[in-house]
Structures are given as C-alpha cells and as structure tokens.
Design a protein around this motif. Structure first.
Motif, PDB file in Angstrom:
ATOM      1  N   VAL A   1      68.703  37.967  50.471  1.00 29.44           N
ATOM      2  CA  VAL A   1      69.332  39.181  49.948  1.00 29.44           C
ATOM      3  C   VAL A   1      68.375  39.878  48.996  1.00 29.44           C
ATOM      4  O   VAL A   1      68.212  41.108  49.030  1.00 29.44           O
ATOM      5  N   PHE A   2      67.723  39.115  48.140  1.00 32.29           N
ATOM      6  CA  PHE A   2      66.766  39.697  47.206  1.00 32.29           C
ATOM      7  C   PHE A   2      65.677  40.462  47.945  1.00 32.29           C
ATOM      8  O   PHE A   2      65.369  41.609  47.612  1.00 32.29           O
ATOM      9  N   SER A   3      65.100  39.849  48.962  1.00 30.12           N
ATOM     10  CA  SER A   3      63.970  40.465  49.659  1.00 30.12           C
ATOM     11  C   SER A   3      64.370  41.728  50.411  1.00 30.12           C
ATOM     12  O   SER A   3      63.515  42.575  50.703  1.00 30.12           O
ATOM     13  N   ARG A   4      65.643  41.884  50.721  1.00 29.99           N
ATOM     14  CA  ARG A   4      66.116  43.040  51.482  1.00 29.99           C
ATOM     15  C   ARG A   4      66.753  44.110  50.608  1.00 29.99           C
ATOM     16  O   ARG A   4      67.283  45.096  51.140  1.00 29.99           O
TER      17      ARG A   4
ATOM     18  N   GLU B   1      76.160  53.466  32.700  1.00 30.12           N
ATOM     19  CA  GLU B   1      74.999  54.349  32.788  1.00 30.12           C
ATOM     20  C   GLU B   1      73.873  53.679  33.554  1.00 30.12           C
ATOM     21  O   GLU B   1      73.592  52.491  33.355  1.00 30.12           O
ATOM     22  N   PHE B   2      73.229  54.444  34.426  1.00 33.94           N
ATOM     23  CA  PHE B   2      72.061  53.947  35.138  1.00 33.94           C
ATOM     24  C   PHE B   2      70.900  53.783  34.173  1.00 33.94           C
ATOM     25  O   PHE B   2      70.619  54.671  33.365  1.00 33.94           O
ATOM     26  N   VAL B   3      70.189  52.658  34.281  1.00 29.82           N
ATOM     27  CA  VAL B   3      69.043  52.402  33.419  1.00 29.82           C
ATOM     28  C   VAL B   3      67.741  52.475  34.209  1.00 29.82           C
ATOM     29  O   VAL B   3      66.841  53.246  33.871  1.00 29.82           O
ATOM     30  N   ALA B   4      67.629  51.665  35.257  1.00 31.83           N
ATOM     31  CA  ALA B   4      66.387  51.628  36.030  1.00 31.83           C
ATOM     32  C   ALA B   4      66.633  50.937  37.360  1.00 31.83           C
ATOM     33  O   ALA B   4      67.553  50.136  37.487  1.00 31.83           O
ATOM     34  N   SER B   5      65.798  51.250  38.346  1.00 26.38           N
ATOM     35  CA  SER B   5      65.863  50.568  39.633  1.00 26.38           C
ATOM     36  C   SER B   5      64.461  50.355  40.181  1.00 26.38           C
ATOM     37  O   SER B   5      63.511  51.068  39.810  1.00 26.38           O
ATOM     38  N   VAL B   6      64.349  49.379  41.069  1.00 23.01           N
ATOM     39  CA  VAL B   6      63.074  49.086  41.724  1.00 23.01           C
ATOM     40  C   VAL B   6      63.353  48.894  43.209  1.00 23.01           C
ATOM     41  O   VAL B   6      64.348  48.300  43.601  1.00 23.01           O
ATOM     42  N   SER B   7      62.471  49.427  44.036  1.00 26.24           N
ATOM     43  CA  SER B   7      62.661  49.375  45.478  1.00 26.24           C
ATOM     44  C   SER B   7      62.405  47.973  46.016  1.00 26.24           C
ATOM     45  O   SER B   7      61.906  47.089  45.318  1.00 26.24           O
ATOM     46  N   ARG B   8      62.737  47.800  47.279  1.00 28.16           N
ATOM     47  CA  ARG B   8      62.546  46.499  47.934  1.00 28.16           C
ATOM     48  C   ARG B   8      61.131  45.981  47.797  1.00 28.16           C
ATOM     49  O   ARG B   8      60.898  44.802  47.550  1.00 28.16           O
ATOM     50  N   ASN B   9      60.168  46.863  47.999  1.00 28.83           N
ATOM     51  CA  ASN B   9      58.777  46.414  47.979  1.00 28.83           C
ATOM     52  C   ASN B   9      58.150  46.519  46.587  1.00 28.83           C
ATOM     53  O   ASN B   9      56.960  46.238  46.418  1.00 28.83           O
ATOM     54  N   GLY B  10      58.937  46.932  45.614  1.00 28.49           N
ATOM     55  CA  GLY B  10      58.426  47.023  44.250  1.00 28.49           C
ATOM     56  C   GLY B  10      57.557  48.234  44.000  1.00 28.49           C
ATOM     57  O   GLY B  10      57.094  48.444  42.876  1.00 28.49           O
TER      58      GLY B  10
END
Length: 127
Positions: free
Chosen positions: A28-31, A46-55
C-alpha cells in the motif's frame, strides 16, 4: 491497512520536530501518495503537505511553506514531516493519510482523495 503516526510532543517556539508515519502493508505504501493534515481545537482540518508515490513531487500548505519538509523512505515504508521554526499556530493534532494512485507523480491535497487515515499525534508549541 494501518498508518501509525508518531513523533509529536511539546516544544517551544522556534524548535523543530520530526513526525513519522509508518504505512503497512508495504504494497500500500509503495502505491500511495501520502500526506499530513492537522486539526487544531475548534478548527477545520487543514492540509499540511503531501508527497507523491515516487517521492518526486511534494506539495505544501501555504502556512508551512519554507518551514516544513516532507519526505519518504521506501525501505522503511515511512513518510517523514520535518517541522522547523515551529510557531504556536502549529499546535494541532497531526494526521497522516494515504491515497493509492496509479500516478507516480501526482499532487494531492484534498481530504477526499485519501482512503486511509491514521490516528493523530499531538504537537504543542508553547510561546
């Protein structure tokens, strides 16, 4: 699916903290894109931050740009949120969330895009 957030605590203005979010199982993490949200007492989440699947793509809320940094470690199935120059306004419960996606480099910030949520870790910044 489990998301386990940790690293919160009581700090003073100007201090730093690093939050961790362990996502299991690893498939699940990798996807998934992974994000941090926060909710202060009597306020909306509140939204803080996000990172995509590939970083490769990161995305930040306006209130934390330049102070917070999100990253992911695929070997540990963990996403980190490095929080620097903390302010009393950063006081909140911090939640991590995962959004499975076929896109490796997507930007996500809306709560309804995230299928899995962990319990919060509390951050308190004293003045």
């Amino acid at each position: 699916v489990q998301l386990q957030a940790s690293g919160g605590g009581l700090v003073q203005t100007g201090d730093s903290l690093r939050l961790s979010c362990l996502v299991s199982p690893g498939r699940v993490f990798s996807r998934s894109a992974v994000a941090w949200f926060r909710q202060a007492p009597e306020k909306e989440r509140e939204f803080v931050a996000s990172v995509s699947r590939n970083g490769g793509t990161t995305y930040y809320g306006d209130s934390v740009k330049g102070r917070f940094a999100i990253s992911r470690d695929s070997a540990k199935n963990t996403v980190y949120l490095q929080m620097n120059s903390l302010e009393p306004e950063d006081t909140a419960d911090y939640y991590c969330a995962a959004a499975p996606t076929i896109l490796t480099d997507s930007r996500k910030r809306n709560e309804d895009e995230f299928d899995y949520w962990g319990k919060g870790t509390q951050v308190t910044v004293s003045s």
